[in-house]
Design a protein around this motif. Sequence first.
Motif, PDB file in Angstrom:
ATOM      1  N   TYR A  95     -15.275  18.917  -3.465  1.00 40.65           N
ATOM      2  CA  TYR A  95     -13.962  18.830  -4.094  1.00 40.65           C
ATOM      3  C   TYR A  95     -14.073  17.970  -5.357  1.00 40.65           C
ATOM      4  O   TYR A  95     -15.048  17.242  -5.545  1.00 40.65           O
ATOM      5  N   SER A  96     -13.070  18.047  -6.207  1.00 42.84           N
ATOM      6  CA  SER A  96     -13.120  17.373  -7.505  1.00 42.84           C
ATOM      7  C   SER A  96     -12.830  15.879  -7.434  1.00 42.84           C
ATOM      8  O   SER A  96     -13.457  15.089  -8.140  1.00 42.84           O
ATOM      9  N   SER A  97     -11.852  15.486  -6.588  1.00 44.50           N
ATOM     10  CA  SER A  97     -11.485  14.070  -6.562  1.00 44.50           C
ATOM     11  C   SER A  97     -10.738  13.709  -5.283  1.00 44.50           C
ATOM     12  O   SER A  97     -10.197  14.571  -4.598  1.00 44.50           O
ATOM     13  N   VAL A  98     -10.731  12.395  -5.015  1.00 45.63           N
ATOM     14  CA  VAL A  98      -9.928  11.849  -3.918  1.00 45.63           C
ATOM     15  C   VAL A  98      -9.516  10.434  -4.308  1.00 45.63           C
ATOM     16  O   VAL A  98     -10.300   9.682  -4.890  1.00 45.63           O
ATOM     17  N   LEU A  99      -8.282  10.096  -4.006  1.00 49.07           N
ATOM     18  CA  LEU A  99      -7.739   8.766  -4.231  1.00 49.07           C
ATOM     19  C   LEU A  99      -7.274   8.254  -2.877  1.00 49.07           C
ATOM     20  O   LEU A  99      -6.444   8.889  -2.221  1.00 49.07           O
ATOM     21  N   SER A 100      -7.826   7.122  -2.451  1.00 47.94           N
ATOM     22  CA  SER A 100      -7.533   6.582  -1.120  1.00 47.94           C
ATOM     23  C   SER A 100      -6.867   5.217  -1.236  1.00 47.94           C
ATOM     24  O   SER A 100      -7.159   4.458  -2.158  1.00 47.94           O
ATOM     25  N   THR A 101      -6.000   4.923  -0.269  1.00 53.53           N
ATOM     26  CA  THR A 101      -5.326   3.625  -0.223  1.00 53.53           C
ATOM     27  C   THR A 101      -5.334   3.102   1.208  1.00 53.53           C
ATOM     28  O   THR A 101      -5.063   3.856   2.148  1.00 53.53           O
ATOM     29  N   ILE A 102      -5.649   1.826   1.337  1.00 55.62           N
ATOM     30  CA  ILE A 102      -5.476   1.119   2.605  1.00 55.62           C
ATOM     31  C   ILE A 102      -4.375   0.097   2.368  1.00 55.62           C
ATOM     32  O   ILE A 102      -4.442  -0.687   1.416  1.00 55.62           O
ATOM     33  N   ARG A 103      -3.364   0.134   3.226  1.00 55.46           N
ATOM     34  CA  ARG A 103      -2.210  -0.748   3.080  1.00 55.46           C
ATOM     35  C   ARG A 103      -1.955  -1.439   4.424  1.00 55.46           C
ATOM     36  O   ARG A 103      -2.003  -0.784   5.468  1.00 55.46           O
ATOM     37  N   CYS A 104      -1.689  -2.730   4.373  1.00 55.81           N
ATOM     38  CA  CYS A 104      -1.460  -3.521   5.585  1.00 55.81           C
ATOM     39  C   CYS A 104      -0.054  -4.125   5.561  1.00 55.81           C
ATOM     40  O   CYS A 104       0.399  -4.604   4.517  1.00 55.81           O
ATOM     41  N   TYR A 105       0.600  -4.103   6.721  1.00 56.15           N
ATOM     42  CA  TYR A 105       1.927  -4.683   6.870  1.00 56.15           C
ATOM     43  C   TYR A 105       1.920  -5.616   8.084  1.00 56.15           C
ATOM     44  O   TYR A 105       1.447  -5.227   9.157  1.00 56.15           O
ATOM     45  N   PRO A 106       2.496  -6.816   7.948  1.00 54.95           N
ATOM     46  CA  PRO A 106       2.617  -7.670   9.128  1.00 54.95           C
ATOM     47  C   PRO A 106       3.725  -7.144  10.038  1.00 54.95           C
ATOM     48  O   PRO A 106       4.753  -6.665   9.556  1.00 54.95           O
ATOM     49  N   ILE A 107       3.500  -7.197  11.322  1.00 56.88           N
ATOM     50  CA  ILE A 107       4.558  -6.873  12.283  1.00 56.88           C
ATOM     51  C   ILE A 107       5.211  -8.197  12.633  1.00 56.88           C
ATOM     52  O   ILE A 107       4.558  -9.110  13.161  1.00 56.88           O
ATOM     53  N   VAL A 118      -1.636  -0.920   9.873  1.00 57.77           N
ATOM     54  CA  VAL A 118      -2.524  -0.526   8.784  1.00 57.77           C
ATOM     55  C   VAL A 118      -2.455   0.984   8.628  1.00 57.77           C
ATOM     56  O   VAL A 118      -2.544   1.721   9.608  1.00 57.77           O
ATOM     57  N   GLU A 119      -2.305   1.435   7.374  1.00 57.68           N
ATOM     58  CA  GLU A 119      -2.377   2.866   7.095  1.00 57.68           C
ATOM     59  C   GLU A 119      -3.458   3.105   6.054  1.00 57.68           C
ATOM     60  O   GLU A 119      -3.660   2.298   5.151  1.00 57.68           O
ATOM     61  N   TRP A 120      -4.176   4.220   6.239  1.00 62.49           N
ATOM     62  CA  TRP A 120      -5.281   4.591   5.349  1.00 62.49           C
ATOM     63  C   TRP A 120      -5.045   6.031   4.921  1.00 62.49           C
ATOM     64  O   TRP A 120      -5.144   6.955   5.722  1.00 62.49           O
ATOM     65  N   SER A 121      -4.689   6.200   3.668  1.00 60.22           N
ATOM     66  CA  SER A 121      -4.353   7.526   3.157  1.00 60.22           C
ATOM     67  C   SER A 121      -5.442   8.052   2.241  1.00 60.22           C
ATOM     68  O   SER A 121      -6.257   7.289   1.716  1.00 60.22           O
ATOM     69  N   GLY A 122      -5.437   9.353   2.057  1.00 60.29           N
ATOM     70  CA  GLY A 122      -6.324   9.999   1.104  1.00 60.29           C
ATOM     71  C   GLY A 122      -5.600  11.170   0.475  1.00 60.29           C
ATOM     72  O   GLY A 122      -4.967  11.966   1.180  1.00 60.29           O
ATOM     73  N   HIS A 123      -5.651  11.249  -0.848  1.00 60.56           N
ATOM     74  CA  HIS A 123      -5.030  12.350  -1.580  1.00 60.56           C
ATOM     75  C   HIS A 123      -6.133  13.065  -2.347  1.00 60.56           C
ATOM     76  O   HIS A 123      -6.696  12.507  -3.290  1.00 60.56           O
ATOM     77  N   GLY A 143     -12.688   4.548  11.220  1.00 59.96           N
ATOM     78  CA  GLY A 143     -12.708   3.355  10.381  1.00 59.96           C
ATOM     79  C   GLY A 143     -11.664   2.336  10.806  1.00 59.96           C
ATOM     80  O   GLY A 143     -11.931   1.129  10.825  1.00 59.96           O
ATOM     81  N   LEU A 144     -10.477   2.803  11.160  1.00 61.23           N
ATOM     82  CA  LEU A 144      -9.440   1.888  11.637  1.00 61.23           C
ATOM     83  C   LEU A 144      -9.859   1.225  12.952  1.00 61.23           C
ATOM     84  O   LEU A 144      -9.593   0.045  13.168  1.00 61.23           O
ATOM     85  N   ALA A 145     -10.529   1.970  13.817  1.00 60.17           N
ATOM     86  CA  ALA A 145     -11.033   1.396  15.075  1.00 60.17           C
ATOM     87  C   ALA A 145     -12.096   0.328  14.768  1.00 60.17           C
ATOM     88  O   ALA A 145     -12.129  -0.736  15.402  1.00 60.17           O
ATOM     89  N   ASP A 146     -12.973   0.615  13.793  1.00 59.76           N
ATOM     90  CA  ASP A 146     -13.986  -0.368  13.390  1.00 59.76           C
ATOM     91  C   ASP A 146     -13.326  -1.630  12.831  1.00 59.76           C
ATOM     92  O   ASP A 146     -13.747  -2.741  13.134  1.00 59.76           O
ATOM     93  N   LEU A 147     -12.302  -1.446  12.001  1.00 60.58           N
ATOM     94  CA  LEU A 147     -11.584  -2.583  11.427  1.00 60.58           C
ATOM     95  C   LEU A 147     -10.929  -3.408  12.521  1.00 60.58           C
ATOM     96  O   LEU A 147     -10.970  -4.649  12.491  1.00 60.58           O
ATOM     97  N   ALA A 148     -10.350  -2.750  13.507  1.00 58.64           N
ATOM     98  CA  ALA A 148      -9.705  -3.462  14.618  1.00 58.64           C
ATOM     99  C   ALA A 148     -10.737  -4.315  15.373  1.00 58.64           C
ATOM    100  O   ALA A 148     -10.454  -5.461  15.735  1.00 58.64           O
ATOM    101  N   LYS A 149     -11.937  -3.777  15.576  1.00 58.57           N
ATOM    102  CA  LYS A 149     -12.972  -4.541  16.290  1.00 58.57           C
ATOM    103  C   LYS A 149     -13.312  -5.828  15.570  1.00 58.57           C
ATOM    104  O   LYS A 149     -13.400  -6.887  16.177  1.00 58.57           O
TER     105      LYS A 149
END
Length: 154
Positions: A95-107, A118-123, A143-149
């Motif tokens: 594919y030509s491109s991807v833009l990803s974002t990881i965003r964190c919010y406190p509960i 935590v949300e991890w998006s890709g466009h 990746g989110l499971a790895d981050l949680a560990k």
Amino acid sequence: MSNINIPTSTSVLESAVIRAPLSHVWHHIKLAEFGKWLSVLEKSECVKGGTSPDTDIVRWAFKDGTVLEIKQEEHSTINHYITYSVITSQPEVSYSSVLSTIRCYPITSGELEGSTFVEWSGHFSSDADAGVIQDAKFKRRDGLADLAKVATQK
């Protein structure tokens, strides 16, 4: 009828609640540090001599032999997100491109108070097929499971 393309969304969004304070999670969200927690990476390192002095470029070497150069597009320590793009890939991606974002919010209240959402998006560009999107979905979940560990370690 051969080689039929299946229409698909070109975006993916995965999320998780990590039972650790925002500061423990956010501490790991640095592109050069992903190799310390993302299990599919062999290593991550800053690339010297980027296209401009204010450009952050990181090389991710995956255990499967893939090497990506990643450019940090945005970073906010106030709003707790990082956005990055893939600028080179060996081998080339389909594919030509991807833009990803990881965003964190406190509960901040309820049963999970003190945890982090935590949300991890890709466009992806419109030439990404369903297989690319599915692969991205599962890589983000892992990746989110790895981050949680790493974020919940004492």
